[in-house]
Design a protein around this motif. Structure first.
Motif, PDB file in Angstrom:
ATOM      1  N   ASN A 156       5.400 -21.518   4.376  1.00 53.80           N
ATOM      2  CA  ASN A 156       4.208 -20.687   4.436  1.00 53.80           C
ATOM      3  C   ASN A 156       4.672 -19.240   4.367  1.00 53.80           C
ATOM      4  O   ASN A 156       5.634 -18.868   5.057  1.00 53.80           O
ATOM      5  CB  ASN A 156       3.472 -20.947   5.753  1.00 53.80           C
ATOM      6  CG  ASN A 156       2.193 -20.165   5.874  1.00 53.80           C
ATOM      7  OD1 ASN A 156       1.452 -20.028   4.911  1.00 53.80           O
ATOM      8  ND2 ASN A 156       1.938 -19.652   7.063  1.00 53.80           N
ATOM      9  N   TYR A 157       4.035 -18.445   3.500  1.00 60.34           N
ATOM     10  CA  TYR A 157       4.446 -17.056   3.309  1.00 60.34           C
ATOM     11  C   TYR A 157       3.268 -16.109   3.463  1.00 60.34           C
ATOM     12  O   TYR A 157       2.137 -16.433   3.096  1.00 60.34           O
ATOM     13  CB  TYR A 157       5.027 -16.856   1.911  1.00 60.34           C
ATOM     14  CG  TYR A 157       6.318 -17.563   1.646  1.00 60.34           C
ATOM     15  CD1 TYR A 157       6.335 -18.822   1.064  1.00 60.34           C
ATOM     16  CD2 TYR A 157       7.535 -16.970   1.965  1.00 60.34           C
ATOM     17  CE1 TYR A 157       7.529 -19.485   0.828  1.00 60.34           C
ATOM     18  CE2 TYR A 157       8.735 -17.612   1.720  1.00 60.34           C
ATOM     19  CZ  TYR A 157       8.727 -18.865   1.150  1.00 60.34           C
ATOM     20  OH  TYR A 157       9.912 -19.514   0.910  1.00 60.34           O
ATOM     21  N   ALA A 158       3.569 -14.920   3.956  1.00 59.87           N
ATOM     22  CA  ALA A 158       2.568 -13.857   3.917  1.00 59.87           C
ATOM     23  C   ALA A 158       2.337 -13.470   2.461  1.00 59.87           C
ATOM     24  O   ALA A 158       3.266 -13.502   1.649  1.00 59.87           O
ATOM     25  CB  ALA A 158       3.063 -12.644   4.701  1.00 59.87           C
ATOM     26  N   ASP A 159       1.119 -13.108   2.136  1.00 56.98           N
ATOM     27  CA  ASP A 159       0.800 -12.721   0.758  1.00 56.98           C
ATOM     28  C   ASP A 159       1.693 -11.576   0.282  1.00 56.98           C
ATOM     29  O   ASP A 159       2.085 -11.536  -0.895  1.00 56.98           O
ATOM     30  CB  ASP A 159      -0.668 -12.288   0.660  1.00 56.98           C
ATOM     31  CG  ASP A 159      -1.625 -13.453   0.788  1.00 56.98           C
ATOM     32  OD1 ASP A 159      -2.818 -13.209   1.025  1.00 56.98           O
ATOM     33  OD2 ASP A 159      -1.176 -14.616   0.655  1.00 56.98           O
ATOM     34  N   SER A 160       2.035 -10.683   1.170  1.00 56.96           N
ATOM     35  CA  SER A 160       2.782  -9.487   0.784  1.00 56.96           C
ATOM     36  C   SER A 160       4.220  -9.775   0.369  1.00 56.96           C
ATOM     37  O   SER A 160       4.859  -8.929  -0.262  1.00 56.96           O
ATOM     38  CB  SER A 160       2.780  -8.475   1.939  1.00 56.96           C
ATOM     39  OG  SER A 160       3.356  -9.043   3.095  1.00 56.96           O
ATOM     40  N   VAL A 161       4.735 -10.958   0.716  1.00 53.61           N
ATOM     41  CA  VAL A 161       6.128 -11.274   0.372  1.00 53.61           C
ATOM     42  C   VAL A 161       6.227 -12.435  -0.603  1.00 53.61           C
ATOM     43  O   VAL A 161       7.330 -12.789  -1.040  1.00 53.61           O
ATOM     44  CB  VAL A 161       6.958 -11.589   1.638  1.00 53.61           C
ATOM     45  CG1 VAL A 161       6.839 -10.466   2.655  1.00 53.61           C
ATOM     46  CG2 VAL A 161       6.568 -12.920   2.254  1.00 53.61           C
TER      47      VAL A 161
END
Length: 120
Positions: free
Chosen positions: A57-62
């Motif tokens: 799961n990733y933050a959208d910004s990365v």
């Protein structure tokens, strides 16, 4: 249980860094490991996490720039950070969600932060 993080530092924009986090001590099972970050004046936010079966799961910004991986045999998680931007500057904290014994509840554990500074 201790979480030992390493790999932070100073890098120019566009560069790369790799963070490592190793969990040690009394560990029965690790459900997930991940990285959070906190920039000055901002709240701590999730960067990326990975479950014991490899789900990420990733933050959208990365998304597309960072990659999290895990070596279950070593209780270690890695965060490969590419195409770094000044906005990625923050203290990065390692997190593990784990059970220390069979009878223990699932708990969050945190490592000491490691500073990542991206210069423009």
């Amino acid at each position: 249980v201790q979480l030992q993080a390493s790999g932070g530092g100073l890098v120019q924009a566009g560069g790369s860094l790799r963070l490592s986090c190793t969990a040690s001590g009394r560990i029965f099972s690790i459900n997930a490991m991940g990285w959070y970050r906190q920039a000055p004046g901002k709240q701590r936010e999730l960067v990326a996490d990975i479950t014991n079966d490899g789900g990420t799961n990733y933050a959208d910004s990365v998304m597309g720039r960072f990659a999290i991986s895990r070596d279950n045999a070593k209780n270690t998680a890695y965060l490969q950070m590419n195409s770094l931007k000044p906005d990625d500057t923050a203290v990065y904290y390692c997190n593990a969600v784990l059970k220390s014994t069979y009878y223990s509840p699932v708990r969050d554990y945190w490592g000491q932060g490691t500073l990542v500074t991206v210069s423009s």
